[in-house]
Each structure stands twice: as structure tokens, then as C-alpha cells.
Design a protein around this motif. Structure first.
Motif, PDB file in Angstrom:
ATOM      1  N   LYS A 103       2.012 -36.724  50.782  1.00 46.59           N
ATOM      2  CA  LYS A 103       3.112 -37.545  50.411  1.00 46.59           C
ATOM      3  C   LYS A 103       3.710 -37.234  49.024  1.00 46.59           C
ATOM      4  O   LYS A 103       4.842 -37.213  48.830  1.00 46.59           O
ATOM      5  N   ALA A 118      13.637 -42.782  48.282  1.00 47.20           N
ATOM      6  CA  ALA A 118      13.359 -43.846  47.389  1.00 47.20           C
ATOM      7  C   ALA A 118      12.901 -43.480  45.974  1.00 47.20           C
ATOM      8  O   ALA A 118      12.091 -42.285  45.925  1.00 47.20           O
ATOM      9  N   VAL A 141       6.516 -50.365  47.136  1.00 42.42           N
ATOM     10  CA  VAL A 141       5.770 -49.980  48.295  1.00 42.42           C
ATOM     11  C   VAL A 141       4.511 -49.049  47.945  1.00 42.42           C
ATOM     12  O   VAL A 141       4.834 -47.949  46.859  1.00 42.42           O
ATOM     13  N   LYS A 143       1.568 -46.139  48.832  1.00 39.69           N
ATOM     14  CA  LYS A 143       1.274 -44.960  49.735  1.00 39.69           C
ATOM     15  C   LYS A 143       0.161 -44.138  49.478  1.00 39.69           C
ATOM     16  O   LYS A 143       0.221 -43.645  48.175  1.00 39.69           O
ATOM     17  N   VAL A 153       0.347 -46.662  54.356  1.00 39.18           N
ATOM     18  CA  VAL A 153       1.467 -47.386  53.535  1.00 39.18           C
ATOM     19  C   VAL A 153       1.429 -48.795  53.846  1.00 39.18           C
ATOM     20  O   VAL A 153       1.335 -49.493  54.553  1.00 39.18           O
ATOM     21  N   VAL A 155       3.818 -51.971  52.390  1.00 40.17           N
ATOM     22  CA  VAL A 155       5.125 -52.324  52.019  1.00 40.17           C
ATOM     23  C   VAL A 155       4.802 -53.956  51.359  1.00 40.17           C
ATOM     24  O   VAL A 155       4.389 -54.988  52.020  1.00 40.17           O
ATOM     25  N   GLU A 185       6.551 -46.273  45.457  1.00 41.19           N
ATOM     26  CA  GLU A 185       7.975 -46.343  45.461  1.00 41.19           C
ATOM     27  C   GLU A 185       8.700 -47.580  45.493  1.00 41.19           C
ATOM     28  O   GLU A 185       8.285 -48.696  46.157  1.00 41.19           O
ATOM     29  N   CYS A 187      11.390 -50.105  47.238  1.00 45.89           N
ATOM     30  CA  CYS A 187      11.306 -50.619  48.682  1.00 45.89           C
ATOM     31  C   CYS A 187      12.735 -50.662  49.218  1.00 45.89           C
ATOM     32  O   CYS A 187      13.621 -51.047  48.402  1.00 45.89           O
ATOM     33  N   LEU A 188      13.150 -49.617  50.142  1.00 48.39           N
ATOM     34  CA  LEU A 188      14.373 -49.783  50.825  1.00 48.39           C
ATOM     35  C   LEU A 188      14.590 -50.711  51.773  1.00 48.39           C
ATOM     36  O   LEU A 188      13.715 -51.017  52.604  1.00 48.39           O
ATOM     37  N   GLU A 192      15.866 -48.342  60.605  1.00 46.50           N
ATOM     38  CA  GLU A 192      15.069 -47.215  60.464  1.00 46.50           C
ATOM     39  C   GLU A 192      15.578 -46.545  61.624  1.00 46.50           C
ATOM     40  O   GLU A 192      15.662 -46.977  62.659  1.00 46.50           O
ATOM     41  N   LYS A 214       6.415 -49.977  64.670  1.00 46.85           N
ATOM     42  CA  LYS A 214       5.086 -49.907  64.267  1.00 46.85           C
ATOM     43  C   LYS A 214       4.342 -51.062  64.051  1.00 46.85           C
ATOM     44  O   LYS A 214       2.863 -50.886  64.352  1.00 46.85           O
ATOM     45  N   MET A 273      15.413 -44.106  56.502  1.00 47.74           N
ATOM     46  CA  MET A 273      16.113 -45.495  56.429  1.00 47.74           C
ATOM     47  C   MET A 273      17.559 -45.338  56.113  1.00 47.74           C
ATOM     48  O   MET A 273      17.961 -44.675  55.203  1.00 47.74           O
ATOM     49  N   LEU A 282      12.097 -41.390  54.418  1.00 52.38           N
ATOM     50  CA  LEU A 282      10.841 -42.439  54.195  1.00 52.38           C
ATOM     51  C   LEU A 282       9.729 -41.574  54.371  1.00 52.38           C
ATOM     52  O   LEU A 282       8.677 -41.675  53.562  1.00 52.38           O
ATOM     53  N   GLU A 283       9.814 -40.505  55.480  1.00 49.03           N
ATOM     54  CA  GLU A 283       8.635 -39.588  55.618  1.00 49.03           C
ATOM     55  C   GLU A 283       8.772 -38.492  56.388  1.00 49.03           C
ATOM     56  O   GLU A 283      10.040 -38.265  57.022  1.00 49.03           O
TER      57      GLU A 283
END
Ligand code: AMP
Ligand code: GLY
Length: 422
Positions: A103, A118, A141, A143, A153, A155, A185, A187-188, A192, A214, A273, A282-283
Motif C-alpha cells: 500500500k 486520500a 484510517v 492500513k 485496514v 477505519v 490516511e 477518512c473519505l 464505494e 465487506k 470512493m 481506495l485500493e
């Protein structure tokens, strides 16, 4: 042509199901597979991390295409090994698979190439990470840098939670070396959506949008899981939004990997996001999502095998990818206790009642054959997928199908795809 699929979950069952419809395929092997897959392919007793054994097998059987389901073998360099033996293998090589493996790498890549994500900072020192969190306002966040089976991850609603996350990643090392570094990071907020695309490094062929669920409980409550269900398409992903994502994120990412000397081939999975100021990354994943594959592949009209071969050879510019217009919804049935502790060996009843039902697919994940019965053998046990004229119809059909299956302790979310209907 003979095809080898690597993996043994619901994603791999849906891949085998799709590949079995190809006119180019004479035989499918799956390593290690599962009882559902064994109805369509010959399952071989090699696990997905035994890359040398898999390579020997592929050479011996003259496999024309190998498809890698999970991320770990890609990160371990299975594509590099197979390519050395002149075997055609679908997925990014080790240098490119870093996009999911780190990441820290992917966030720095995004920043360097001006791709929206983010705001963040990276740390390899536990005390500095703690001090930084205390200087920021929650939510925030945290990670783990490396692979952590979707559990790395956090949050965090409070600074305390963030400190706990840093401690468990960097001090308790719950993810091992994957926790050598952390990304902290902003938080957004927003909705999603996941966008997956085939790319040969030059041409990008996007797939239909999808959305995973998730957390384990309804209303996005409880701890994260590998994924409790998914739907496709995602209504917020309009053609206007798609154009923005393509121009600002998808194309620049593939170009960025070329510029970094890490040309990317395979599936690129972008978790987005959709914020009030536009889509943000996000990833990244370097393979099909699970259970995203189950809803995407049941909507794919084109033969997937020529598309995979074109991805490998660099000929994606000559490929058309067609879709069924219908919607698809997948509900995951899980073992009692999952994602915490659970027991295996519970008999699964009702599977025969869903065989050959129009528009319904049952993809196995954690199952095993025992004395002629199918029993549970993992956290996520079955993926029930229904296709319908729209999401609402697919959702109704999928829950009717789920009600026909039972095993002791079974649990599943009852709100999969509600978001798309509201
Ligand atoms: P990832 O594995 O990076 O996709 O993260 C897992 C989940 O954590 C995502 O699907 C989001 O729901 C959430 N998440 C990750 N990063 C952020 C962020 N910066 N702001 C808010 N939620 C996030
Ligand atoms: N469903 C999320 C993933 O496959 O990573």
C-alpha cells in the motif's frame, strides 16, 4: 486447449464455470479446486502457493493457459516462473503485482502521478506513527502495508482506536512482515464502487461495475470479512462518472506503471470512493475480487478465454467484450462464528434443489466431500448468485434460492444490494 485455474474458492468456481463455456477449451484442471469445481474440472491436489509444483504440472500437461485466482501466488512471482518455462499465464508479473502487495508503493505512485486518492503519510517507526495520529483528528484510517487477507485496514472513529490499530499492526505484528510499515490516511466519505479492467499494458478493456459488502452484518456493521455478497451493475456508475474514472484514474495508473518500469498485464481492480469532489482510489487489487468475480462473470457474454490470451500477447486492441444486460446479485452463506472461530464438517442440505435452475448459480467456496455428502470446510461456504432483469428481481431470486439451502450455524446478510435499490 487445456486450461489450469489456480485456487479453490467461489471466485475460482465462477472462473472455471465461465472458462468451461469457451469453445477453445478441451479440458480444465483446477488446483486445488473444491467439490463444486470438480463437476466441471479435474481437481488436482496442489495448493495455490506451491508454485514450483504447479509449474511442473503445467509443463507436463502442456497447459495452454493458466489463470491465477488469488493474489499471493502473483505476489510470489508465479507469472515470472511460468513465463520462464514458456507457459502462457494470466496475471501481472511480480514487479507489477506490487500494486497490491504494498500500500506504501501504491499510495506513493498515486501521489507522484497526480491520481486522486486520500491524503496520507507512511511510517516505518511505531512511535512516529502514534505521534502523527495524536496530531490528527478522527476519523482516520490505518492500513498495514502488505497483504493481510482483506483484514489490514482499520477505519477508526477515535484516535484511541487508531493507536490500537497501529499497536496491533506494528507491535503485536498480527499481520507479520506486512506490518513493517503503515499508511495513515484521511477518512473519505461517499459511495464505494469497484471497477475491474483487462489490460495488456497498452489497451484497457473495462468490465461492468460491481460492489462488494465487506462487513459481516446487515447495515455495514461488525468486523470486515473477505466479502459477504456483491451486485453488478452499480447504479451510481453512470457513463459520465465512468468517463471521469477512465480519464483521471484508470488510464493514468496503467501509464504510471509503464513509466515506473513495471508494465502491467492482467486484471487491474480499482476500489473507488465516489466523494463529493469526485472519484478517489481506495485500493488496488491485481486479480478478480471474490465475490465480485461471481457477479461479473455471470453477466459476461463474450468468451473469456480469447480475452485472457489477448491480454497476455498484447492484442487487446482487437478484442470486443460484450455483456448481458441483466443484473446479478451474489449472497455468501458463511459458517456460524465467521469471521471469528467456526467449526467445519456441517452437512449442507438443499444443493440438488438449485441444480439446473435458470438464472441461478451456486459457486462453492469452503466445502468438502465426505462420505458422499458435501460438508462445510471454511468460513465462506457457498456463493448463491441470481441474474434478473434488474437488481430488484435478481435480489428477490437470490434470497429465494438461499432459503432452499441449509447447514447448522449458517448465516448470511439479508441486505445485499439494498444500496443499489434505494
Ligand atoms: P481496502 O482494503 O483498502 O479497500 O479497504 C477496505 C475498506 O476500508 C474499503 O472498502 C473501505 O470501505 C474502507 N476504506 C479504506 N480506505 C478508506 C479511506 N481512506 N476512507 C474511508 N474508508 C476507507
Ligand atoms: N472482495 C474483495 C477482494 O476480493 O479483495
Amino acid at each position: 486447449m487445456k486450461v489450469l485455474v489456480i485456487g479453490g474458492g467461489g471466485r475460482e468456481h465462477s472462473l472455471v464455470w465461465k472458462i468451461a463455456q469457451s469453445t477453445e477449451v478441451s479440458k480444465i484442471f483446477c488446483a486445488p479446486g473444491n467439490p463444486g469445481i470438480s463437476e466441471l474440472a479435474e481437481c488436482i491436489d496442489i495448493s495455490s502457493d506451491q508454485t514450483s509444483l504447479l509449474c511442473e504440472f503445467a509443463v507436463k500437461e502442456d497447459i495452454g493457459l493458466t489463470v491465477v485466482g488469488p493474489e499471493a501466488p502473483l505476489v510470489d512471482g508465479i507469472v515470472d516462473l511460468f513465463s520462464k518455462h514458456n507457459l502462457k499465464v494470466f496475471g501481472p508479473d511480480q514487479k507489477a503485482a506490487i500494486l497490491e502487495d504494498s500500500k506504501v508503493f501504491s499510495k506513493l505512485l498515486l501521489r507522484k502521478h497526480g491520481i486522486p486518492t486520500a491524503d496520507f503519510k507512511c511510517f516505518d517507526d511505531h512511535n512516529q506513527a502514534r505521534r502523527y495520529v495524536l496530531s490528527r483528528e478522527a476519523p482516520i484510517v490505518v492500513k498495514a502495508d502488505g497483504l493481510s487477507k482483506g483484514k489490514g485496514v482499520f477505519v477508526c472513529k477515535t484516535n484511541d482506536e487508531a493507536i490500537q490499530a497501529i499497536d496491533s499492526i506494528m507491535n503485536d505484528r498480527v499481520f507479520g512482515n506486512a506490518g513493517d510499515q503503515v499508511v495513515i490516511e484521511e477518512c473519505l466519505t461517499g459511495e464505494e464502487v469497484s471497477l475491474l479492467a483487462f489490460t495488456d499494458g497498452r489497451t484497457i478493456v473495462p468490465m461492468e461495475s460491481s460492489q462488494d459488502h465487506k462487513t459481516v452484518y446487515d447495515g455495514d456493521k461488525g468486523p470486515n470479512t473477505g466479502g459477504m455478497g456483491a451486485y453488478s451493475p452499480v447504479p451510481i456508475m453512470t457513463s459520465e462518472l465512468y468517463s471521469v474514472v477512465e480519464k483521471e484514474i484508470l488510464v493514468p495508473t496503467v501509464h504510471a506503471m509503464n513509466k515506473e518500469g513495471r508494465p502491467y498485464k492482467g486484471i487491474i481492480y480499482i476500489g473507488l470512493m465516489i466523494t463529493s469532489v469526485g472519484p478517489m482510489v481506495l485500493e488496488f487489487n491485481v486479480r478478480f475480487g471474490d465475490p465480485e468475480a461471481q457477479v461479473i462473470l455471470t453477466r459476461m457474454k463474450s468468451d473469456i478465454v480469447p480475452i485472457m490470451l489477448a491480454t497476455i500477447s498484447g492484442g487487446l486492441d482487437n478484442v470486443d467484450l460484450e455483456w448481458h444486460p441483466q443484473a446479478s446479485v451474489c449472497v455468501v452463506m458463511a459458517s456460524g462464528g465467521y469471521p471469528g472461530q467456526y467449526d467445519n464438517g456441517r452437512e449442507i442440505k438443499g444443493l440438488d434443489s438449485l441444480k439446473n435452475q435458470e438464472g441461478i448459480s451456486v459457486f462453492h467456496a469452503g466445502t468438502k466431500s465426505e462420505n458422499g455428502k458435501v460438508v462445510t470446510n471454511g468460513g465462506r461456504v457457498l456463493n448463491i448468485v441470481a441474474c434478473g432483469g434488474d437488481i430488484k428481481e435478481a435480489q428477490k431470486k437470490v434470497y429465494e434460492a438461499v432459503s432452499k439451502i441449509s447447514f447448522e450455524g449458517a448465516h448470511y446478510r439479508r441486505d445485499i444490494a439494498d444500496k443499489a435499490i434505494k
